[in-house]
Design a protein around this motif. Sequence first.
Motif, PDB file in Angstrom:
ATOM      1  N   GLY A  76       0.853  -1.089  -0.070  1.00 48.92           N
ATOM      2  CA  GLY A  76      -0.054   0.106   0.047  1.00 48.92           C
ATOM      3  C   GLY A  76       0.860   1.420   0.049  1.00 48.92           C
ATOM      4  O   GLY A  76       0.443   2.237   0.629  1.00 48.92           O
ATOM      5  N   LEU A  77       1.933   1.246  -0.892  1.00 48.26           N
ATOM      6  CA  LEU A  77       2.718   2.342  -0.850  1.00 48.26           C
ATOM      7  C   LEU A  77       3.190   2.757  -2.553  1.00 48.26           C
ATOM      8  O   LEU A  77       3.817   1.607  -2.883  1.00 48.26           O
ATOM      9  CB  LEU A  77       4.072   2.181   0.120  1.00 48.26           C
ATOM     10  N   MET A  78       3.113   3.874  -2.787  1.00 43.00           N
ATOM     11  CA  MET A  78       3.800   4.263  -3.719  1.00 43.00           C
ATOM     12  C   MET A  78       5.184   4.999  -3.639  1.00 43.00           C
ATOM     13  O   MET A  78       5.067   5.769  -3.066  1.00 43.00           O
ATOM     14  CB  MET A  78       2.770   5.146  -4.660  1.00 43.00           C
ATOM     15  N   CYS A  79       6.131   4.429  -4.209  1.00 47.81           N
ATOM     16  CA  CYS A  79       7.278   5.229  -4.458  1.00 47.81           C
ATOM     17  C   CYS A  79       8.032   5.160  -5.756  1.00 47.81           C
ATOM     18  O   CYS A  79       7.180   4.394  -6.699  1.00 47.81           O
ATOM     19  CB  CYS A  79       8.489   4.623  -3.337  1.00 47.81           C
ATOM     20  N   TYR A  80       8.866   5.700  -6.117  1.00 43.80           N
ATOM     21  CA  TYR A  80       9.201   5.931  -7.633  1.00 43.80           C
ATOM     22  C   TYR A  80      10.858   5.192  -7.663  1.00 43.80           C
ATOM     23  O   TYR A  80      11.754   5.953  -7.889  1.00 43.80           O
ATOM     24  CB  TYR A  80       9.227   7.097  -7.875  1.00 43.80           C
ATOM     25  N   PRO A  81      10.959   4.129  -7.775  1.00 40.55           N
ATOM     26  CA  PRO A  81      12.350   3.334  -7.997  1.00 40.55           C
ATOM     27  C   PRO A  81      12.812   3.324  -9.453  1.00 40.55           C
ATOM     28  O   PRO A  81      11.742   3.353 -10.290  1.00 40.55           O
ATOM     29  CB  PRO A  81      12.070   1.894  -7.415  1.00 40.55           C
TER      30      PRO A  81
END
Length: 446
Positions: free
Chosen positions: A393-398
């Motif tokens: 439940g986390l949006m990050c931008y790898p």
Amino acid sequence: MTAILHRQPSQPLPLAVAGDGPYLIDSNNKRYLDASGGAAVSCLGHSHKAVVEAIKAQLDQLPYAHTGFFANQPSEDLAAHLTARAPGDLNKVYFVSGGSEANETAMKLARQYFYEKGEPQRRHFIARRQSYHGNTLGALSIGGNPGRRAVYEPILLPANHVSPCYPYREQPAEESEEAYAQRLADELDAKIRELGPETVIAFVAETVVGATLGAVEPVPGYFRKIREVCDRHGILLILDEIMSGMGRTGCLFACEEDGVAPDLLTCAKGLGAGYQPIGACLLSDRIHDTIVGGSGAFQHGFTYIGHATACAGALEVQRTIEREGLLENVQTQGAKLRQGLEARFGNHPHIGDIRGRGLFLGIELVQDRATKQPFAPAHKLFARIKAKAMEHGLMCYPNGGTRNGQDGDHILLAPPFIIGAQQVQEIQDRLEAAIQDALKEIGAGA
Ligand code: PLP
């Protein structure tokens, strides 16, 4: 079945159906904390009432009028708002629909400026390796990301690249920040001399590097020295603040912190916060006056420049940032998030660097902290972290290719400016779980 050509056609995506402040909600009612603002876009989260109301009011009043026929008030007001706050003499604005268009516009303004000045031989742009300036052919040509360029290489414009300012990997321990900045300025100076100063149009750089390096800020003094080199040779400085601008670093314009003013500055993403597609190119008096006082018109234009509804939405975004004191919140929450990340990951065996400014933070992953050796690119660690984070439940931008376009992994964090202590905690908890799950999958789990 979908009729859309998705970014990753083989990977089904959840369907986003609603937003609730810093959270997005999918069709199964699962909530995702948007810790990257998508790609550093959604700086006010996903349900800001005042912005939605401003857009609705503009639609009721006047959705759009072609700028070949009419001016419109929201674009005038937004331009006045931005130029009143911009550094230096960036006193005019050209509104477009996104970041790539903004950089195309900057490149063409720079070229036309010299053409009008009677220097039509100027044709070279110099940018930096490991940069990203957009996907249209002009912007892609100046970008220094080998992965994004590879397929299109034979049809790109000739490009010239120098080193990025990337202290974690490129500043030896024994070299001072001052000496490192000087070495990079000297490299630019040498490149200009090699090309012939009278043939160079501009140097282009992201003030804080976003997607390709993961929130890499310049060492102190770097941009002052770069500005000096540009001035010495009479070439223009274009700063791309499409990701890093509009408050993301805690200053409205990221370059304020570096004490420099460019000749052209591009922004997008946070300008409209995702409520409307919009980008902008700010230009100096010198460039404006030379073109308007010369042939009289900028040889450019798109159907949607100065779009009334997009400008009304962006104006309310920018007014909200001031009304709600959000630059201060970026500084406060950014410092807390960074402290939290350092406390949690500072000694992690596979995290080599934690960096950034404000709510624009990056984490670089390594196989070996001592040698800074990255993981083998075949693991696609960055993609695994993104997938695991979505499960949590986390949006990050790898992204991958951090070190040299081929190997290296980093995670970019760019949460909305409205986050508080609860989200700062959630980001760390969910990110730690995602990183551990992904490392375990490639046999590197702690
Ligand atoms: N410049 C930078 C620094 C960016 O990060 C991006 C997008 O990620 C762009 C330009 C291109 O912007 P857009 O995708 O809106 O065309």
